[in-house]
Design an enzyme around this catalytic site. Sequence first.
Site: not given
Length: 594
Positions: A165, A437-439
Amino acid sequence: MPAYKAPLRDFDFVLNELIKVQDIIPGLPGYEEATQDIFTSYLEAAAQFCESELAPLNRQADEEGCQFDPSTKAVTTPPGFKEAYKQYCELGFPALDCDPAYGGQGMPKSLAFPIMEMQCSSNVAWSMYPGLSHGAYAAIHAHGTEAQKASYLPRLVDGSWTGTMCLTEPHCGTDLGLLKTRAEPKADGSYRITGTKIFISAGEHDMSDNIIHLVLARLPDAPKDVKGISLFIVPKFLADGSRNTVACGSLEHKMGIKANATAVINLDEAQGWLIGEANKGLACMFTMMNAARLGCGMQGLGIGEASFQGALAYARERLQMRALTGAKCPDKPADPIIVHPDVRRMLLTQKAYTEAGRALTALLALQLDIEDKHPDAAQRQDAADLVALLTPVAKAFMTDNGFEAANMGMQVFGGHGFIREWGMEQLVRDCRISQIYEGTNGIQAIDLLGRKVLLDQGQKLRKFTKQIHQFCQANEGNDKLAEYIAPLSRLMKDVGEVTMGIGMASLQNKDEAGAAATDYLRLIGHLTYAWLWARMAEVAHASLGKGDDAFYQAKIATGRFYMAKLFPEVHTLLARIKGGAAPLMSLDEEHFAF
């Protein structure tokens, strides 16, 4: 590197005694074949693969990292990675919980999640390659056209293709409204996509025949904010076998997860295809992001387990000083350090956080299965609401606790923990990214308090706390659970009051919610873990005398440790929340300077 042993006994406890998946899963449409025998065989096969194939690769892969060739733009993964991935595919693991219509095995998330934990414990950098591919599969399966599904899903399911992604850009991380990558429509229905993406995990490698990038970009007439973002499928190789104009520009030099190729991806009018509706790409990407956030939580859990196993083995063998209460091993020159209270504090912290995290992931996996398959719409909605509420908690609380567990594991080793050859410092480095990561975990906290609690006036939270309230009511007179029920009941009242207080204060000043968010998430994390520990203690007490008493006594003792030594953090959290935003915001910006 300490040897890894999959915690199969604890998986059995959580799945079959606590969550009782076999009472629910085989009764869901499509999961009729997911019997206890199937669960056992898959978990044992995954344990064998992780213990014998992935774990032995972990430390050397960290030393060597991935290699980038600037002339060919190719990336080579560490020795053994490609072969392990081939074996993983041959064993059928990429297809485990995928749709049978595209070659999947149609197994539940309740089976896939513990297998994911084992991968994270044994080799977290390797686990990210199939993990991101599964996220790409989920996004295309949920939002792709029938033609896109037919083109991409079978090869993502069998593992011959992998996925990524592509969100982040050099100037644009959390604030995707700043995104600049552009997509120009072409007459044939495709798009030409130009831009640069950074921090792309598994962005380029030699483990699969093709890499399917899911790329966020803007159409020419798109709104400027997040409402103007679209999602595109951009394959490394096109259908005719030619190379697309998407390439790795470099690899990042990182603190940890060095064996995962974290790439700068350059798109130079690369051919791509819109997935989902124009300007609705963020909603499509969140299918992948939510799965990735649970995967991050699993990384914290898995690394915490690996660190605990290493620290426990070392503490049993390392001889240093005598116990304060007198020699425990008088035939040896010193006692093993596991006799010392402070070492036990660290080991029990690791154990308590890890076992509660395992229970939480099992609970969430079952809710995902219910949301996906249950015939009753109300039960599907309840499951979806619980997953939505607890996903940011799973991501942030589990990774914060996993990092603490990894640090404690290194501390148990003393000076040897600081030395690379022992493998404990690698776990600290590998775990640290999971909080970012990923928020980031701060973003997870804002998501929990702002979107999942305040936005719906606490509806999801009340559904969740109702379950805890019913448990407390049912066990009000249970002396064996008194050490859980009274603190849980008090915290339930405190959570209700502090949530109302934040909500009222934020109506006047939105900074109040931002100031409270991180402490609030940790408060809900402790509420969740205390409830799960109470449930585990209930099962353990009821199982004494039926065999395996040592296991159940250990559960009871670990739960008591959690309530006595870790749960009291809630009092500090409540005090900090009530302190409000003023202590954070009253200092003028220029006064930060020195």
